[in-house]
Design an enzyme around this catalytic site. Structure first.
Site, mmCIF file in Angstrom:
data_model
loop_
_atom_site.group_PDB
_atom_site.id
_atom_site.type_symbol
_atom_site.label_atom_id
_atom_site.label_comp_id
_atom_site.label_asym_id
_atom_site.label_seq_id
_atom_site.Cartn_x
_atom_site.Cartn_y
_atom_site.Cartn_z
ATOM 1 N N ARG A 33 -8.927 -2.662 -13.730
ATOM 2 C CA ARG A 33 -8.654 -3.405 -12.492
ATOM 3 C C ARG A 33 -9.390 -2.770 -11.313
ATOM 4 O O ARG A 33 -9.748 -3.465 -10.359
ATOM 5 C CB ARG A 33 -7.153 -3.375 -12.181
ATOM 6 C CG ARG A 33 -6.322 -4.256 -13.063
ATOM 7 C CD ARG A 33 -4.916 -4.308 -12.543
ATOM 8 N NE ARG A 33 -4.956 -4.572 -11.112
ATOM 9 C CZ ARG A 33 -3.947 -4.415 -10.282
ATOM 10 N NH1 ARG A 33 -2.792 -4.001 -10.721
ATOM 11 N NH2 ARG A 33 -4.071 -4.686 -9.003
ATOM 12 N N ARG B 111 7.847 -4.015 -3.398
ATOM 13 C CA ARG B 111 6.689 -3.998 -2.484
ATOM 14 C C ARG B 111 6.904 -5.104 -1.444
ATOM 15 O O ARG B 111 6.440 -6.230 -1.624
ATOM 16 C CB ARG B 111 5.373 -4.181 -3.258
ATOM 17 C CG ARG B 111 5.068 -3.005 -4.170
ATOM 18 C CD ARG B 111 3.730 -3.138 -4.868
ATOM 19 N NE ARG B 111 2.593 -2.869 -3.993
ATOM 20 C CZ ARG B 111 1.331 -2.769 -4.413
ATOM 21 N NH1 ARG B 111 1.054 -2.906 -5.679
ATOM 22 N NH2 ARG B 111 0.355 -2.539 -3.557
ATOM 23 N N ASP C 160 -3.072 6.873 -3.363
ATOM 24 C CA ASP C 160 -3.855 6.414 -4.520
ATOM 25 C C ASP C 160 -4.569 7.561 -5.244
ATOM 26 O O ASP C 160 -5.225 7.342 -6.261
ATOM 27 C CB ASP C 160 -4.859 5.330 -4.098
ATOM 28 C CG ASP C 160 -4.147 4.055 -3.655
ATOM 29 O OD1 ASP C 160 -2.957 3.907 -3.980
ATOM 30 O OD2 ASP C 160 -4.772 3.230 -2.967
ATOM 31 N N CYS D 209 0.050 -3.467 -8.904
ATOM 32 C CA CYS D 209 0.699 -2.359 -9.613
ATOM 33 C C CYS D 209 2.188 -2.338 -9.328
ATOM 34 O O CYS D 209 2.627 -2.667 -8.222
ATOM 35 C CB CYS D 209 0.082 -1.027 -9.186
ATOM 36 S SG CYS D 209 -1.542 -0.758 -9.892
ATOM 37 N N LYS E 79 -12.805 -0.926 -3.931
ATOM 38 C CA LYS E 79 -11.949 -2.044 -4.371
ATOM 39 C C LYS E 79 -11.169 -2.648 -3.201
ATOM 40 O O LYS E 79 -11.187 -3.865 -2.991
ATOM 41 C CB LYS E 79 -10.966 -1.551 -5.438
ATOM 42 C CG LYS E 79 -9.867 -2.546 -5.762
ATOM 43 C CD LYS E 79 -8.918 -2.039 -6.817
ATOM 44 C CE LYS E 79 -7.754 -1.233 -6.325
ATOM 45 N NZ LYS E 79 -6.594 -1.970 -5.839
ATOM 46 N N ASN E 80 -10.458 -1.800 -2.467
ATOM 47 C CA ASN E 80 -9.528 -2.340 -1.482
ATOM 48 C C ASN E 80 -10.213 -2.926 -0.245
ATOM 49 O O ASN E 80 -9.589 -3.668 0.512
ATOM 50 C CB ASN E 80 -8.475 -1.290 -1.107
ATOM 51 C CG ASN E 80 -7.521 -1.047 -2.271
ATOM 52 O OD1 ASN E 80 -7.444 -1.855 -3.209
ATOM 53 N ND2 ASN E 80 -6.815 0.075 -2.248
HETATM 54 N N1 EPU Z 1 5.578 -1.969 3.476
HETATM 55 C C1 EPU Z 1 6.676 -2.547 4.047
HETATM 56 N N2 EPU Z 1 6.571 -3.843 4.450
HETATM 57 C C2 EPU Z 1 5.422 -4.552 4.305
HETATM 58 C C3 EPU Z 1 4.307 -3.948 3.726
HETATM 59 C C4 EPU Z 1 4.411 -2.640 3.309
HETATM 60 O O1 EPU Z 1 7.727 -1.918 4.180
HETATM 61 O O2 EPU Z 1 5.397 -5.731 4.716
HETATM 62 C C5 EPU Z 1 5.668 -0.551 3.031
HETATM 63 C C6 EPU Z 1 5.445 -0.418 1.528
HETATM 64 O O3 EPU Z 1 6.654 -0.555 0.810
HETATM 65 C C7 EPU Z 1 4.878 1.000 1.423
HETATM 66 C C8 EPU Z 1 4.098 1.171 2.728
HETATM 67 O O4 EPU Z 1 4.589 0.167 3.619
HETATM 68 O O5 EPU Z 1 5.928 1.934 1.402
HETATM 69 C C9 EPU Z 1 2.599 1.028 2.634
HETATM 70 O O6 EPU Z 1 2.264 -0.207 1.997
HETATM 71 P P1 EPU Z 1 0.901 -0.971 2.302
HETATM 72 O O7 EPU Z 1 1.238 -2.307 2.864
HETATM 73 O O8 EPU Z 1 0.009 -0.071 3.094
HETATM 74 O O9 EPU Z 1 0.324 -1.147 0.855
HETATM 75 P P2 EPU Z 1 -0.463 -2.393 0.284
HETATM 76 O O10 EPU Z 1 -1.262 -3.036 1.353
HETATM 77 O O11 EPU Z 1 0.446 -3.236 -0.536
HETATM 78 C C10 EPU Z 1 -2.628 -1.045 -0.217
HETATM 79 C C11 EPU Z 1 -3.494 -0.803 -1.414
HETATM 80 C C12 EPU Z 1 -2.781 0.133 -2.386
HETATM 81 C C13 EPU Z 1 -2.399 1.422 -1.681
HETATM 82 C C14 EPU Z 1 -1.597 1.135 -0.401
HETATM 83 C C15 EPU Z 1 -1.317 2.383 0.416
HETATM 84 C C16 EPU Z 1 -4.743 -2.845 -1.543
HETATM 85 C C17 EPU Z 1 -5.026 -4.112 -2.263
HETATM 86 N N3 EPU Z 1 -3.791 -2.061 -2.040
HETATM 87 O O12 EPU Z 1 -1.441 -1.672 -0.718
HETATM 88 O O13 EPU Z 1 -3.737 0.413 -3.381
HETATM 89 O O14 EPU Z 1 -1.612 2.234 -2.519
HETATM 90 O O15 EPU Z 1 -2.334 0.202 0.417
HETATM 91 O O16 EPU Z 1 -2.503 2.996 0.798
HETATM 92 O O17 EPU Z 1 -5.396 -2.539 -0.553
HETATM 93 C C18 EPU Z 1 -4.519 1.098 -5.480
HETATM 94 O O18 EPU Z 1 -5.664 0.856 -5.094
HETATM 95 O O19 EPU Z 1 -4.262 1.715 -6.549
HETATM 96 C C19 EPU Z 1 -3.388 0.638 -4.672
HETATM 97 C C20 EPU Z 1 -2.175 0.509 -5.149
#
Ligand code: EPU
Length: 433
Positions: free
Chosen positions: A398, A122, A306, A117, A22-23
């Site tokens: 999803r 976030r 995850d 989610c 997915k990601n």
């Molecule tokens: N963070 C910040 N600032 C930012 C971005 C992130 O402080 O600008 C923090 C977040 O609050 C969190 C950490 O950094 O504590 C990691 O967040 P990340 O940006 O890595 O998460 P994401 O890109 O929003 C993706 C996956 C998530 C998965 C996370 C962590 C996608 C679409 N989503 O989210 O996937 O949990 O990385 O590995 O790629 C899932 O598939 O169920 C899912 C939620």
């Protein structure tokens, strides 16, 4: 209303094929905006997040044609510099990749803030920082990402003080179109980051070091179309690994990359589960009993957040107390109420869940409160003697490709049903699975 009904308490056995990740898929789909040719993307998971990404691309002018269930042809030639509909953008997290892609292609973008989610706050400050380092001015007012690079994007040094998958991917997508060299330090190393880089390289980009702690992007090269297959989903594979262990069964998990599963494999082995690794598969066989273990989630190659809720189910079943420390999302514990409804003894303090262990789950009516929490209640239901019903299953769909039929193929008594409004409990007990 569709719901899932499970008659559990039976060991699962057989073979299951893992779908595309997915990601990775959601990042690759938005990155096609940068290409000036036709991209054929294969091994796409059949999930609603992918359908939503494709709908967003279509809404801004892309030509999207499904070649088969898992293969799509995307032509972004006619994509316009326009705002995608907010209701679509808010459905998924990955819509923020449109910001990097449109900024890269048009030098400006206006897109609504993403959904996804609910793990509490976030933030997207690291995405903004990356765009600003590349020369854009970014305004987050009015619920939108509004960014413009008046003099075009320019390669730059981007240092992330914490690891973010989304910010790393957005930085790569934008930097591919920026003139000159971009160096990203402390990027996320997840396999989907590498997959996205491989896709862009297949389109003619020059990205080196994805998967390591420094990524170099020689930007400004025109991108052409390509044919590309998405890598297998390590979280789907991990979920089936837990399904085998939780039900006392044995599942051959095919079309997986064992290297991506190493931390899950080693935790399961520590818990007394047998995991045999093959070239593109793992065989997971439950042991005599599940041993207690402690888990801490970390960015890749650490234990994936995850997989936290799914692993929590195993810790409930384990023979003795365990704890699980969550370091990525403080809102990741929403599954706890649902597992407690099924009899689990879990206490959450700050960012750690403490499990009493030796749980005998009891059947109940529970909810999928988010994607992975939904997977966790399905796993708990499979390990529970009697009938469990799961509501709000669209959250599971999803991210899990045909989870019901895949689980049925390894022997689960599980079915998706349409429930008429106001149905009684008797309705559920009469359903034939
Ligand atoms: N963070 C910040 N600032 C930012 C971005 C992130 O402080 O600008 C923090 C977040 O609050 C969190 C950490 O950094 O504590 C990691 O967040 P990340 O940006 O890595 O998460 P994401 O890109 O929003 C993706 C996956 C998530 C998965 C996370 C962590 C996608 C679409 N989503 O989210 O996937 O949990 O990385 O590995 O790629 C899932 O598939 O169920 C899912 C939620």
């Amino acid at each position: 209303m569709e719901k899932i009904v499970v008659d559990g308490g039976y060991p699962l056995s057989g073979k299951v094929d893992i779908s595309g990740m997915k990601n990775a898929a959601v990042a690759v789909i938005f990155a096609t905006v940068l290409s000036s040719g036709v991209c054929v993307i294969d091994n796409l998971p059949e999930i609603s997040d992918v359908a939503d990404c494709l709908a967003i691309l279509q809404s801004i002018g892309a030509n999207v044609r499904m070649v088969s269930r898992n293969k799509v042809e995307i032509d972004t030639t006619n994509v316009r510099d326009t705002e995608a509909p907010l209701d679509l953008v808010r459905k998924i997290r990955a819509s923020y990749y449109l910001a990097g892609a449109m900024l890269g292609r048009f030098g400006k973008v206006k897109v609504g803030l993403p959904g996804g989610c609910n793990f509490g706050v976030r933030p997207i400050d690291l995405h903004v920082k990356a765009f600003e380092r590349l020369g854009a001015t970014v305004d987050l007012g009015g619920g939108c990402i509004d960014a413009v690079a008046e003099s075009g994007l320019k390669g730059a040094n981007i240092y992330f003080d914490s690891c973010s998958v989304g910010a790393t991917i957005n930085a790569i997508i934008a930097a591919v179109m920026a003139d000159g060299l971009t160096v990203i330090e402390n990027p996320a190393k997840e396999p989907h980051v590498v997959d996205l880089a491989n896709f862009l390289n297949a389109c003619g980009a020059d990205i080196r070091g994805a998967g390591t702690s420094v990524i170099k992007i020689y930007g400004g090269r025109p991108l052409h179309g390509c044919e590309y297959a998405i890598i297998p989903d390590m979280i789907e594979a991990g979920t089936f690994m837990v399904a085998a262990a939780a039900t006392g069964g044995g599942i051959y998990i095919n079309n997986a990359i064992p290297k991506h599963l190493e931390t899950i494999t080693s935790k399961l082995r520590e818990m007394g589960v047998r995991v045999d690794e093959y070239d593109q598969a793992v065989m997971v066989t439950a042991g005599e009993k599940l041993l207690a273990a402690n888990v801490k989630t970390l960015a890749y190659p650490g234990f994936p957040t995850d997989m936290h809720p799914q692993m929590a189910v195993l810790l409930c079943l384990a023979d003795g107390p365990s704890h699980l420390n969550e370091t990525i999302w403080n809102g990741r514990f929403r599954y706890v109420d649902e597992l407690q409804r099924m009899g689990a003894k879990i206490r959450v303090e700050d960012r750690t869940a403490y499990f009493e262990g030796n749980t005998v789950f009891s059947p109940s009516i529970v909810k999928a409160v988010d994607l992975r929490a939904g997977a966790a209640v399905v796993l708990a239901a499979l390990a529970t003697e009697g009938r469990t019903m799961i509501e709000d299953i669209s959250l599971i769909e999803r991210g899990y490709d045909n989870i019901v039929s895949k689980l049925r193929s390894v022997g689960a008594n599980i079915r998706k049903i349409e429930v008429p409004e106001g149905s009684s409990k008797a309705f559920f007990s009469e359903i034939k699975i």
